[in-house]
Design a protein around this motif. Sequence first.
Motif, PDB file in Angstrom:
ATOM      1  N   ILE A  39       6.746 -29.080 -32.419  1.00 28.79           N
ATOM      2  CA  ILE A  39       5.877 -29.141 -31.245  1.00 28.79           C
ATOM      3  C   ILE A  39       4.438 -28.900 -31.688  1.00 28.79           C
ATOM      4  CG2 ILE A  39       5.465 -28.272 -28.927  1.00 28.79           C
ATOM      5  CD1 ILE A  39       8.280 -27.086 -28.953  1.00 28.79           C
ATOM      6  N   SER A  40       3.566 -29.822 -31.362  1.00 26.46           N
ATOM      7  CA  SER A  40       2.179 -29.761 -31.809  1.00 26.46           C
ATOM      8  C   SER A  40       1.365 -28.750 -31.005  1.00 26.46           C
ATOM      9  CB  SER A  40       1.532 -31.146 -31.685  1.00 26.46           C
ATOM     10  OG  SER A  40       2.211 -32.096 -32.462  1.00 26.46           O
ATOM     11  N   GLU A  41       0.198 -28.444 -31.532  1.00 25.67           N
ATOM     12  CA  GLU A  41      -0.724 -27.487 -30.918  1.00 25.67           C
ATOM     13  C   GLU A  41      -0.942 -27.771 -29.436  1.00 25.67           C
ATOM     14  OE1 GLU A  41      -5.448 -26.155 -31.278  1.00 25.67           O
ATOM     15  OE2 GLU A  41      -4.521 -27.409 -32.818  1.00 25.67           O
ATOM     16  N   GLY A  42      -0.781 -26.739 -28.625  1.00 23.80           N
ATOM     17  CA  GLY A  42      -1.106 -26.823 -27.206  1.00 23.80           C
ATOM     18  C   GLY A  42      -0.112 -27.572 -26.341  1.00 23.80           C
ATOM     19  N   VAL A  43       1.014 -28.014 -26.906  1.00 23.50           N
ATOM     20  CA  VAL A  43       2.007 -28.794 -26.154  1.00 23.50           C
ATOM     21  C   VAL A  43       3.069 -27.851 -25.585  1.00 23.50           C
ATOM     22  CG1 VAL A  43       3.835 -30.543 -26.355  1.00 23.50           C
ATOM     23  CG2 VAL A  43       1.611 -30.902 -27.469  1.00 23.50           C
ATOM     24  N   THR A  44       3.569 -28.186 -24.396  1.00 24.39           N
ATOM     25  CA  THR A  44       4.635 -27.433 -23.751  1.00 24.39           C
ATOM     26  C   THR A  44       5.919 -28.253 -23.745  1.00 24.39           C
ATOM     27  OG1 THR A  44       3.144 -26.176 -22.310  1.00 24.39           O
ATOM     28  CG2 THR A  44       5.417 -26.429 -21.566  1.00 24.39           C
TER      29      THR A  44
ATOM     30  N   THR B  31       4.064 -26.214 -34.614  1.00 29.37           N
ATOM     31  CA  THR B  31       3.268 -26.604 -35.775  1.00 29.37           C
ATOM     32  C   THR B  31       1.777 -26.366 -35.565  1.00 29.37           C
ATOM     33  OG1 THR B  31       3.106 -28.899 -35.008  1.00 29.37           O
ATOM     34  CG2 THR B  31       4.962 -28.337 -36.447  1.00 29.37           C
ATOM     35  N   GLY B  32       1.449 -25.612 -34.515  1.00 26.16           N
ATOM     36  CA  GLY B  32       0.075 -25.242 -34.240  1.00 26.16           C
ATOM     37  C   GLY B  32       0.059 -24.129 -33.220  1.00 26.16           C
TER      38      GLY B  32
ATOM     39  N   THR C  88       7.524 -19.871 -35.556  1.00 26.82           N
ATOM     40  CA  THR C  88       6.120 -20.266 -35.673  1.00 26.82           C
ATOM     41  C   THR C  88       5.425 -19.476 -36.762  1.00 26.82           C
ATOM     42  OG1 THR C  88       4.076 -20.683 -34.446  1.00 26.82           O
ATOM     43  CG2 THR C  88       5.170 -18.591 -34.036  1.00 26.82           C
ATOM     44  N   LYS C  89       4.380 -20.097 -37.337  1.00 19.71           N
ATOM     45  CA  LYS C  89       3.433 -19.421 -38.215  1.00 19.71           C
ATOM     46  C   LYS C  89       2.040 -19.412 -37.594  1.00 19.71           C
ATOM     47  CE  LYS C  89       5.811 -20.675 -42.537  1.00 19.71           C
ATOM     48  NZ  LYS C  89       5.672 -21.378 -43.847  1.00 19.71           N
ATOM     49  N   TYR C  90       1.949 -19.862 -36.355  1.00 21.27           N
ATOM     50  CA  TYR C  90       0.654 -20.019 -35.681  1.00 21.27           C
ATOM     51  C   TYR C  90       0.566 -19.097 -34.472  1.00 21.27           C
ATOM     52  CZ  TYR C  90       0.408 -24.142 -38.645  1.00 21.27           C
ATOM     53  OH  TYR C  90       0.386 -24.987 -39.729  1.00 21.27           O
ATOM     54  N   SER C  91      -0.630 -18.820 -34.044  1.00 20.53           N
ATOM     55  CA  SER C  91      -0.857 -17.814 -33.012  1.00 20.53           C
ATOM     56  C   SER C  91      -0.499 -18.316 -31.615  1.00 20.53           C
ATOM     57  CB  SER C  91      -2.319 -17.367 -33.038  1.00 20.53           C
ATOM     58  OG  SER C  91      -3.179 -18.467 -32.825  1.00 20.53           O
ATOM     59  N   ARG C  92      -0.255 -17.332 -30.752  1.00 14.07           N
ATOM     60  CA  ARG C  92      -0.106 -17.522 -29.304  1.00 14.07           C
ATOM     61  C   ARG C  92       1.070 -18.419 -28.912  1.00 14.07           C
ATOM     62  NH1 ARG C  92      -5.379 -17.735 -30.537  1.00 14.07           N
ATOM     63  NH2 ARG C  92      -5.455 -19.995 -30.375  1.00 14.07           N
ATOM     64  N   LEU C  93       2.190 -18.266 -29.593  1.00 10.93           N
ATOM     65  CA  LEU C  93       3.415 -18.896 -29.116  1.00 10.93           C
ATOM     66  C   LEU C  93       3.875 -18.186 -27.849  1.00 10.93           C
ATOM     67  CD1 LEU C  93       5.950 -20.757 -29.503  1.00 10.93           C
ATOM     68  CD2 LEU C  93       6.968 -18.837 -30.756  1.00 10.93           C
ATOM     69  N   GLU C  94       4.226 -18.963 -26.825  1.00 10.54           N
ATOM     70  CA  GLU C  94       4.802 -18.409 -25.612  1.00 10.54           C
ATOM     71  C   GLU C  94       6.212 -18.970 -25.439  1.00 10.54           C
ATOM     72  OE1 GLU C  94       3.949 -17.880 -20.801  1.00 10.54           O
ATOM     73  OE2 GLU C  94       2.745 -19.304 -21.964  1.00 10.54           O
ATOM     74  N   VAL C  95       7.178 -18.085 -25.319  1.00 11.89           N
ATOM     75  CA  VAL C  95       8.563 -18.467 -25.012  1.00 11.89           C
ATOM     76  C   VAL C  95       8.948 -17.706 -23.757  1.00 11.89           C
ATOM     77  CG1 VAL C  95      10.947 -18.552 -25.807  1.00 11.89           C
ATOM     78  CG2 VAL C  95       9.080 -18.795 -27.458  1.00 11.89           C
ATOM     79  N   ASP C  96       9.229 -18.443 -22.677  1.00 11.96           N
ATOM     80  CA  ASP C  96       9.484 -17.783 -21.401  1.00 11.96           C
ATOM     81  C   ASP C  96      10.571 -18.510 -20.611  1.00 11.96           C
ATOM     82  OD1 ASP C  96       7.294 -19.829 -21.013  1.00 11.96           O
ATOM     83  OD2 ASP C  96       7.584 -19.290 -18.915  1.00 11.96           O
ATOM     84  N   ASN C  97      11.299 -17.747 -19.807  1.00  8.06           N
ATOM     85  CA  ASN C  97      12.301 -18.281 -18.887  1.00  8.06           C
ATOM     86  C   ASN C  97      13.360 -19.118 -19.596  1.00  8.06           C
ATOM     87  OD1 ASN C  97      13.483 -18.688 -16.322  1.00  8.06           O
ATOM     88  ND2 ASN C  97      12.418 -20.630 -16.065  1.00  8.06           N
ATOM     89  N   CYS C  98      13.696 -18.742 -20.824  1.00  6.61           N
ATOM     90  CA  CYS C  98      14.728 -19.452 -21.574  1.00  6.61           C
ATOM     91  C   CYS C  98      15.968 -18.569 -21.720  1.00  6.61           C
ATOM     92  CB  CYS C  98      14.223 -19.817 -22.975  1.00  6.61           C
ATOM     93  SG  CYS C  98      12.951 -21.099 -23.007  1.00  6.61           S
ATOM     94  N   GLU C  99      17.111 -19.214 -21.934  1.00  4.56           N
ATOM     95  CA  GLU C  99      18.306 -18.520 -22.402  1.00  4.56           C
ATOM     96  C   GLU C  99      18.534 -18.945 -23.842  1.00  4.56           C
ATOM     97  OE1 GLU C  99      23.136 -18.072 -21.700  1.00  4.56           O
ATOM     98  OE2 GLU C  99      21.926 -19.144 -20.209  1.00  4.56           O
ATOM     99  N   ILE C 100      18.515 -17.975 -24.748  1.00  5.47           N
ATOM    100  CA  ILE C 100      18.578 -18.231 -26.179  1.00  5.47           C
ATOM    101  C   ILE C 100      19.765 -17.468 -26.744  1.00  5.47           C
ATOM    102  CG2 ILE C 100      17.353 -18.037 -28.374  1.00  5.47           C
ATOM    103  CD1 ILE C 100      14.724 -18.050 -26.754  1.00  5.47           C
ATOM    104  N   SER C 101      20.645 -18.167 -27.483  1.00  4.39           N
ATOM    105  CA  SER C 101      21.863 -17.510 -27.952  1.00  4.39           C
ATOM    106  C   SER C 101      22.387 -18.157 -29.217  1.00  4.39           C
ATOM    107  CB  SER C 101      22.948 -17.577 -26.865  1.00  4.39           C
ATOM    108  OG  SER C 101      23.326 -18.920 -26.625  1.00  4.39           O
ATOM    109  N   GLY C 102      23.188 -17.389 -29.965  1.00  2.80           N
ATOM    110  CA  GLY C 102      24.001 -17.943 -31.042  1.00  2.80           C
ATOM    111  C   GLY C 102      23.277 -18.260 -32.334  1.00  2.80           C
TER     112      GLY C 102
END
Length: 359
Positions: free
Chosen positions: A102-107, A136-137, A184-198
């Motif tokens: 996922i590129s810089e600034g993309v949701t 990736t950004g 990520t290796k880049y700043s300001r990653l947002e991960v929200d409202n997800c179910e993450i498992s396994g």
Amino acid sequence: MKHLAIVLVLLCVVLPCVAADEPTWVQIDNIVYGAKPDDRGPIGGGNGYANIIAEGDYTVRDLDALLEALSKAKAGQVIFIPTETVIDLTARIYIDQLVLEISEGVTLAGDRGHGKSKGALLTSDALKTPVMIRATGPDVRVTGLRIQGPNPKQYFDHHRRSFREGGGGHEYYYKFPTSNGVTTKYSRLEVDNCEISGFSHAGVYLVTAGKHHIHHNYIHHCQYQGLGYGICHNTASSMIEHNLFNRNRHSIAGTGRPGNSYVARHNVELGASLSHCFDMHGGRDRKDGTNIAGTSIDIYNNTFRAQQTPVVIRGVPEEKCEVHHNWFLRHSTAEQAVRTSGRTKVFSNIYIDEPRVAK
């Protein structure tokens, strides 16, 4: 009966719940202890979450369309995967070592919690899934998705074989492949409202950079013995809030290298944990000749239902660790709830099911 009804109403106001009979916070003398939902919606996200995305600049329903959208999307644009679409990445990860980049600034968005939607599912059954999703950004957002890895198991036997006398150690242990969800290796990653498992290494792996925001997720079954982290930091810093955790080895972990910091607030540990819940490694774990356990750690207003030790800081932070205004439902003293080697303040928490404040 009238007075009883009034008391029950007041309890519902003062003690919001993940489930109807399981309060996550308590208020004593106008001070909140434990994890309290905020105006963005319930702890763990889902139904009632305020910031759900239900459309995008690109709408995709299969892997080919998703890859094309990821190659074209620019900063500020949204790639949307509709309600409960299933995209199975197994074959492409196994054969081509595919990573969704996922590129810089993309949701990248699903609509978990919109109506009755569980959110689109991205899944891999390939035990060797080194990375499923990579930012990736900077300023990437991953929201409203179910992100399912290949390994929800503990594998105690493999760990014992690896580290018994003559068992081959780390070289043998790492012959069995590991997996990561979002990295990520880049700043300001947002991960929200997800179910993450396994994921056997980490559901969310913050390699470097800072100002990451991981919030309103349900993260569970990342419990591979020896690794198994809900959220893992290498040399990164983050804000971690309003998440539900269950059946992880450590729900929050860090290598403890300098610059490794986090704030963990208003999270709920639901009750099953393979080892201690919130962690920071020390120099002895890294064998680097120091006793450093990260730079700064703040753990406050969390609710811990697990029998395992809630917080273990395995060295001395460079600046501080403060643990306060948490609700420890299975531990009766600060010594039981928090293990540390120094430069850590533990104060104003409440313990066991009968709330009392320890100054």
